[in-house]
Write a protein that holds these residues in place. Structure first.
Motif, mmCIF file in Angstrom:
data_model
loop_
_atom_site.group_PDB
_atom_site.id
_atom_site.type_symbol
_atom_site.label_atom_id
_atom_site.label_comp_id
_atom_site.label_asym_id
_atom_site.label_seq_id
_atom_site.Cartn_x
_atom_site.Cartn_y
_atom_site.Cartn_z
ATOM 1 N N ILE A 47 -18.144 -2.048 -1.459
ATOM 2 C CA ILE A 47 -17.052 -1.728 -0.592
ATOM 3 C C ILE A 47 -17.603 -2.133 0.537
ATOM 4 N N VAL A 48 -17.073 -3.210 1.493
ATOM 5 C CA VAL A 48 -17.470 -3.492 2.981
ATOM 6 C C VAL A 48 -16.267 -3.431 3.689
ATOM 7 N N GLY A 49 -16.836 -3.475 4.969
ATOM 8 C CA GLY A 49 -15.941 -3.552 6.277
ATOM 9 C C GLY A 49 -16.424 -3.008 7.332
ATOM 10 N N GLU A 50 -15.658 -3.335 8.780
ATOM 11 C CA GLU A 50 -16.394 -2.662 9.851
ATOM 12 C C GLU A 50 -16.179 -1.049 9.957
ATOM 13 N N SER A 51 -16.873 -0.532 10.618
ATOM 14 C CA SER A 51 -16.952 1.044 10.845
ATOM 15 C C SER A 51 -15.289 1.374 11.330
ATOM 16 N N GLY A 52 -14.936 2.327 10.480
ATOM 17 C CA GLY A 52 -13.559 2.904 10.973
ATOM 18 C C GLY A 52 -12.523 2.251 10.043
ATOM 19 N N CYS A 53 -13.064 1.286 9.187
ATOM 20 C CA CYS A 53 -11.921 0.674 8.364
ATOM 21 C C CYS A 53 -11.449 1.773 7.061
ATOM 22 N N GLY A 54 -12.125 2.734 6.841
ATOM 23 C CA GLY A 54 -11.517 3.482 5.941
ATOM 24 C C GLY A 54 -12.435 3.879 4.581
ATOM 25 N N LYS A 55 -13.640 3.205 4.724
ATOM 26 C CA LYS A 55 -14.461 3.239 3.446
ATOM 27 C C LYS A 55 -14.966 4.460 2.990
ATOM 28 N N SER A 56 -15.433 5.141 3.790
ATOM 29 C CA SER A 56 -15.742 6.857 3.679
ATOM 30 C C SER A 56 -14.557 7.724 3.040
ATOM 31 N N THR A 57 -13.414 7.482 3.922
ATOM 32 C CA THR A 57 -12.275 8.183 3.328
ATOM 33 C C THR A 57 -11.846 7.810 2.102
ATOM 34 N N LEU A 58 -11.703 6.483 1.670
ATOM 35 C CA LEU A 58 -11.416 6.164 0.357
ATOM 36 C C LEU A 58 -12.557 6.797 -0.690
ATOM 37 N N ALA A 59 -13.701 6.771 -0.492
ATOM 38 C CA ALA A 59 -14.633 7.678 -1.123
ATOM 39 C C ALA A 59 -14.594 8.984 -1.500
ATOM 40 N N ARG A 60 -13.985 9.459 -0.383
ATOM 41 C CA ARG A 60 -13.647 11.106 -0.683
ATOM 42 C C ARG A 60 -12.347 11.211 -1.307
ATOM 43 N N LEU A 61 -11.512 10.219 -1.049
ATOM 44 C CA LEU A 61 -10.250 10.509 -1.908
ATOM 45 C C LEU A 61 -10.414 10.255 -3.289
ATOM 46 N N THR A 62 -11.522 9.243 -3.691
ATOM 47 C CA THR A 62 -11.743 9.142 -5.108
ATOM 48 C C THR A 62 -12.173 10.225 -5.816
ATOM 49 N N LEU A 63 -12.752 11.078 -5.093
ATOM 50 C CA LEU A 63 -13.427 12.387 -5.801
ATOM 51 C C LEU A 63 -12.460 13.578 -5.458
ATOM 52 N N ARG A 64 -11.476 13.541 -4.806
ATOM 53 C CA ARG A 64 -10.379 14.267 -4.226
ATOM 54 C C ARG A 64 -11.165 15.408 -3.711
ATOM 55 N N LEU A 65 -12.347 14.858 -2.482
ATOM 56 C CA LEU A 65 -12.748 15.937 -1.499
ATOM 57 C C LEU A 65 -11.792 16.015 -0.430
ATOM 58 N N LEU A 66 -10.797 14.867 -0.434
ATOM 59 C CA LEU A 66 -9.816 14.979 0.450
ATOM 60 C C LEU A 66 -8.427 14.781 -0.382
ATOM 61 N N ASP A 67 -7.194 15.381 -0.091
ATOM 62 C CA ASP A 67 -5.996 15.433 -0.855
ATOM 63 C C ASP A 67 -5.434 14.232 -0.230
ATOM 64 N N ALA A 68 -4.771 13.438 -1.171
ATOM 65 C CA ALA A 68 -4.093 12.188 -0.868
ATOM 66 C C ALA A 68 -2.730 12.321 -0.236
ATOM 67 N N THR A 69 -2.396 11.517 0.502
ATOM 68 C CA THR A 69 -0.743 11.514 0.832
ATOM 69 C C THR A 69 0.091 10.947 -0.011
ATOM 70 N N GLY A 70 -0.414 9.992 -0.993
ATOM 71 C CA GLY A 70 0.212 9.291 -2.006
ATOM 72 C C GLY A 70 -0.734 8.547 -2.887
ATOM 73 N N GLY A 71 -0.362 8.280 -4.004
ATOM 74 C CA GLY A 71 -1.157 7.220 -4.933
ATOM 75 C C GLY A 71 -1.922 8.248 -6.083
#
Length: 334
Positions: A47-71
């Motif tokens: 997974i690639v992209g510029e800084s701030g594009c959401g890569k790390s947030t996506l990683a934490r959501l995948t493990l549910r270290l963050l609760d998702a807004t939807g999906g």
């Protein structure tokens, strides 16, 4: 990569919107917005992209270290977003994460032995005595001496600390490991050692990896498929060689043009995008990339493009995918 391999992880319409302070719930930072991805058993998804594009947030959501807004995040058919705390802890034995900063992710007050024994005790895999023996085996797995058990994190180099983090992730023998910029803080030579170790462990233990990085050369080296993120969305996903040789999205072309070419006789083909990345709070209407895209038209402003197949196992969010020639993503420098 064999397309017939079993899909073990599915991300469907995943969203994470952070409310903006003082907006009374009217404005949100759309850090991850409507992401769909699949992960096949035994593969490495970059997974690639510029800084701030959401890569790390996506990683934490995948493990549910963050609760998702939807999906939803489905691991072997089970939606992690719906699991109870106890069910989630049991499932996390199969999904582990290696973080970017190996020092910040290790407790400075614990010895390495204590850190490595902890997963066995938390998941009630074995008793303290057997856990200590297994911890020594983990150190051998990542090529560190057993004497490391008595030391503290500050007594190791950055590369050694990352080896310890890998050992901790491997303690419960997971099926999936998410590597979130796990080599970005290391020297180039140490990066190569860590990447080679991950590939060895993947072969020996049948691991499936999600490898997040801003270094496109590293991603190309280790990945089977690559997803490109922009402003919280996956704008393109394809097999590695397809993406690097024939990117369909204008942003992907611009991103790949920034990779340095080792041959000094070749002229640079850098594509410089117009403008700045829009605010994730006030996103443009329609396509999020249209304000920086030379190929954008009225349809791009009025309608958000859906993910569509543009080739075999090649998905892209762009009305002009595959139609615009390379170099139209912005201003090209020769």
């Amino acid at each position: 990569m064999e397309n017939s391999r079993e899909v073990i992880l599915e991300i469907r319409g995943l969203r994470k919107w952070f409310p903006v302070s003082g907006s009374r719930g009217k404005k949100f930072v759309k850090a991850v917005n409507d992401v769909d991805l699949t992960l096949r058993r035994g593969e490495t998804l970059g997974i690639v992209g510029e800084s701030g594009c959401g890569k790390s947030t996506l990683a934490r959501l995948t493990l549910r270290l963050l609760d998702a807004t939807g999906g939803a995040v489905l691991y072997r058919g089970k939606n992690l977003m719906e699991l109870s705390r106890e069910e989630l802890r049991e499932t996390r034995r199969h999904l582990q994460m290696i973080f970017q900063d190996p020092y910040a992710s290790l407790n400075p007050r614990q010895t390495i032995g204590s850190i490595l024994c902890e997963p066995f005790l938390i998941h009630k895999i074995c008793g303290a005595k057997e856990a200590a023996e297994r911890a020594k085996g983990l150190l051998r797995m990542v090529e560190l001496p057993e004497e490391s058990m008595k030391k503290f994190p500050h007594e190791f180099s950055g590369g050694q600390r990352q080896r310890i983090c890998i050992a901790r992730a491997m303690a419960v023998m997971p099926e999936i490991i998410i590597c979130d910029e796990c080599v970005s803080a290391l020297d180039v030579s140490i990066q190569a050692q860590i990447i080679n170790m991950l590939r060895r462990l993947q072969r020996e233990y049948g691991l499936t990896l999600i490898f997040i990085s801003h270094d496109l050369r590293v991603v190309r080296h280790i990945s089977d498929r690559v997803a490109v993120m922009y402003l919280g969305e996956v704008v393109e996903c394809a097999e590695k060689e397809t993406l690097y040789k024939s990117p369909a999205h204008p942003y992907s072309r611009a991103l790949l043009s920034a990779v340095p070419v080792a041959d000094p006789t070749l002229p640079p083909q850098r594509i410089r995008l117009n403008g700045e990345i829009p605010s994730p709070i006030d996103r443009p209407s329609g396509c999020a990339f249209r304000t920086r895209c030379a190929a954008a038209d009225g349809r791009c402003a009025a309608e958000a493009p859906a993910a569509a197949l543009v080739g075999e196992n090649h998905v892209c969010r762009c009305f002009h995918a595959g139609k615009t020639p390379p170099g139209t993503g912005g201003n090209q420098e020769n």
